[in-house]
Design a protein around this motif. Structure first.
Motif, PDB file in Angstrom:
ATOM      1  N   HIS A  49      22.054  20.004  86.107  1.00 50.38           N
ATOM      2  CA  HIS A  49      22.612  21.057  85.252  1.00 50.38           C
ATOM      3  C   HIS A  49      24.123  20.891  85.102  1.00 50.38           C
ATOM      4  CE1 HIS A  49      23.583  25.085  83.790  1.00 50.38           C
ATOM      5  NE2 HIS A  49      24.345  25.282  84.856  1.00 50.38           N
ATOM      6  N   HIS A 142      32.414  28.551  86.686  1.00 49.63           N
ATOM      7  CA  HIS A 142      31.039  28.041  86.690  1.00 49.63           C
ATOM      8  C   HIS A 142      30.814  27.134  87.905  1.00 49.63           C
ATOM      9  CE1 HIS A 142      27.753  25.312  85.193  1.00 49.63           C
ATOM     10  NE2 HIS A 142      27.229  26.475  84.881  1.00 49.63           N
ATOM     11  N   HIS A 146      28.035  27.750  91.029  1.00 50.91           N
ATOM     12  CA  HIS A 146      27.037  26.777  91.493  1.00 50.91           C
ATOM     13  C   HIS A 146      27.320  26.300  92.916  1.00 50.91           C
ATOM     14  CE1 HIS A 146      24.451  26.847  88.080  1.00 50.91           C
ATOM     15  NE2 HIS A 146      25.499  26.811  87.277  1.00 50.91           N
TER      16      HIS A 146
HETATM   17 NI    NI Z   1      25.313  27.103  85.199  1.00 49.94          NI
END
Ligand code: NI
Length: 173
Positions: A49, A142, A146
């Motif tokens: 991702h 972001h 994560h």
């Molecule tokens: Ni993300």
């Protein structure tokens, strides 16, 4: 101001890439594929991702917002991309190298954007107007989200993998 922001956020992006590398580089194959709950991502899936987000989300959308704020953004479908790319069939060194290479590219690209107009904004329902500067800051945020997610996977794995020993002496997640 914008030049200073680019410098500061670039430093965060470099540091968090190093933190991601440190957390995932030595995980064994079981842990790399471990999903903490049905439908939750494994570490390999988080890494995949992050590669997608680097190329197709943050870099692409910031570039478009700076060049042509009114242009429609290409669609992103992170959940579907993760489901379809079968990242659990890959290996950590491959995906980690891909992420770090994309991050190096991003940092080199950002280094040439100190004089860009970071106040340019794109209207993005339902979030409203998003400036290029906000997207830049969201990029670093972001990473942090994560990193938290990877940490959660590590906690869940330790909880299960060390049974009958317990980890709750550490504090509960
Ligand atoms: Ni993300």
């Amino acid at each position: 101001m914008s030049a200073e922001l680019v410098t500061r956020v670039s430093a965060r992006l470099a540091a968090s890439a190093g933190a991601i590398e440190a957390l995932v580089a030595t995980v064994d194959p079981d842990l790399a594929r471990f999903r903490p709950a049905p439908g939750k991502w494994s570490i390999l899936e988080v890494l995949g991702h992050l590669v997608d987000e680097e190329r197709l989300d943050f870099r692409a959308r910031i570039e478009l917002t700076l060049a042509d704020p009114g242009a429609p953004w290409p669609a992103i479908e992170p959940d579907r991309w993760v489901r379809e790319q079968d990242f659990n069939a890959r290996e950590i060194p491959t995906l980690l190298a891909a992420f770090l290479e994309e991050r190096r590219r991003s940092l080199a690209w950002l280094a040439g954007l100190h004089s860009a107009d970071w106040g340019r904004s794109h209207h993005h329902p339902p979030m409203g107007d998003l400036t290029a500067a906000s997207l830049l800051c969201a990029w670093a945020a972001h990473d942090v989200l994560h990193l938290r997610q990877i940490s959660g996977v590590l906690y869940a794995y330790l909880s299960l993998a060390t049974t009958p020993s317990r980890v709750d002496y550490a504090g509960t997640w």
